[in-house]
Scaffold this motif. Structure first.
Motif, PDB file in Angstrom:
ATOM      1  N   ALA A  31       2.379   6.806  -1.654  1.00 27.95           N
ATOM      2  CA  ALA A  31       2.648   6.906  -3.096  1.00 27.95           C
ATOM      3  C   ALA A  31       2.040   5.730  -3.843  1.00 27.95           C
ATOM      4  CB  ALA A  31       4.161   6.978  -3.328  1.00 27.95           C
ATOM      5  N   ASN A  32       2.153   4.528  -3.263  1.00 31.16           N
ATOM      6  CA  ASN A  32       1.584   3.341  -3.899  1.00 31.16           C
ATOM      7  C   ASN A  32       0.057   3.429  -3.949  1.00 31.16           C
ATOM      8  OD1 ASN A  32       1.560   0.789  -5.059  1.00 31.16           O
ATOM      9  ND2 ASN A  32       1.319  -0.214  -3.069  1.00 31.16           N
ATOM     10  N   VAL A  37      -4.932   4.283  -7.226  1.00 28.62           N
ATOM     11  CA  VAL A  37      -6.143   5.057  -7.511  1.00 28.62           C
ATOM     12  C   VAL A  37      -6.117   5.590  -8.935  1.00 28.62           C
ATOM     13  CG1 VAL A  37      -7.431   7.137  -6.905  1.00 28.62           C
ATOM     14  CG2 VAL A  37      -6.564   5.648  -5.106  1.00 28.62           C
ATOM     15  N   LEU A  38      -4.962   6.070  -9.394  1.00 32.34           N
ATOM     16  CA  LEU A  38      -4.839   6.582 -10.760  1.00 32.34           C
ATOM     17  C   LEU A  38      -5.059   5.482 -11.783  1.00 32.34           C
ATOM     18  CD1 LEU A  38      -1.772   8.998 -10.381  1.00 32.34           C
ATOM     19  CD2 LEU A  38      -4.186   9.600 -10.618  1.00 32.34           C
ATOM     20  N   ILE A  39      -4.525   4.298 -11.510  1.00 31.50           N
ATOM     21  CA  ILE A  39      -4.716   3.171 -12.429  1.00 31.50           C
ATOM     22  C   ILE A  39      -6.193   2.806 -12.514  1.00 31.50           C
ATOM     23  CG2 ILE A  39      -4.240   0.725 -12.773  1.00 31.50           C
ATOM     24  CD1 ILE A  39      -1.457   1.211 -11.589  1.00 31.50           C
ATOM     25  N   ALA A  40      -6.860   2.772 -11.386  1.00 25.95           N
ATOM     26  CA  ALA A  40      -8.283   2.444 -11.374  1.00 25.95           C
ATOM     27  C   ALA A  40      -9.096   3.497 -12.132  1.00 25.95           C
ATOM     28  CB  ALA A  40      -8.777   2.332  -9.932  1.00 25.95           C
TER      29      ALA A  40
END
Length: 244
Positions: A31-32, A37-40
């Motif tokens: 999950a982390n 990846v989404l933040i990047a």
């Protein structure tokens, strides 16, 4: 028996003096990882949007620069020179200038002052003046017509350049300036037509005035001649004859 006891004691000492090895395993947090990846991805999208915005602003500045760019072609000095030449020709009008005061004075002297009481020499002098005025008026009109016709090649060249500059303009200002110069060219051509009409009208008016004054002069000469007594026949002696 002693051997058994020794082995047991040795095993006990070894168990107390040597630390026990512990197994270490890396823990994976799925999950982390997905969150990172989404933040990047979001950060990369923001950077891409900023780059696009900067590119649009740069293009807008380029377009504004084009719209504010002046037209490199100017025909104003040529138009002003041509108008000055036409004005100079009008100012060179012979005998009777394009002036209300001049027209009133010269017209009164040469066209409306014919009377039967004038001498033949005075009538002849006025007729000569009127003839010179008519000839000068036609000459002035012809010179002005020659000037207008001579302007046609330069007008054609200027029009071609301005139309080409308007079509090749890089911005709104250049297109507007080319259009304004075309309008200025048309205005100057209209002023040429106005000047030519004025010169032609002046020449024709002088000729009509001369014709009218000639009729008045003929009437004055007739009245002047009619003032003399009619011829009366008388007897004439010839060769010493006494009528035999």
């Amino acid at each position: 028996m002693r051997q058994v006891v020794f082995l047991c004691a040795t095993a006990a000492l070894l168990s107390l003096g040597v630390p026990q090895a512990r197994a270490q395993w890396a823990v994976y947090d799925g999950a982390n990882h997905v969150q990172n990846v989404l933040i990047a991805a979001r950060t990369l999208q923001q950077i891409d949007n900023q780059i696009t915005s900067l590119a649009n602003q740069a293009q807008m500045l380029v377009n504004q620069g084009r719209n504010l760019a002046s037209l490199p072609l100017s025909t104003l000095s040529t138009l002003q020179s041509t108008i000055s030449q036409t004005t100079a020709l009008l100012a060179q009008a012979q005998n009777i200038a394009y002036s209300v005061q001049s027209v009133e004075q010269k017209y009164q002297q040469a066209y409306t002052s014919v009377s039967s009481g004038m001498s033949d020499s005075a009538l002849f002098s006025q007729a000569q003046t009127r003839w010179q005025n008519s000839v000068g008026g036609f000459e002035d009109a012809l010179k002005l017509q020659a000037r207008v016709v001579g302007n046609i090649p330069s007008d054609n060249s200027a029009m071609t350049q301005l139309v080409s500059a308007s079509q090749d303009s890089t911005g709104a200002l250049q297109a507007a300036q080319a259009g304004n110069q075309l309008l200025a060219l048309q205005s100057r051509q209209l002023s040429d037509i106005q000047a030519e009409l004025a010169a032609n009208g002046r020449a024709m008016a002088l000729e009509r005035a001369r014709n009218a004054a000639t009729e008045a002069e003929s009437e004055a000469q007739y009245q002047h001649f009619s003032q003399y007594n009619a011829y009366s026949p008388t007897s004439v002696s010839m060769f010493g004859s006494r009528g035999n």
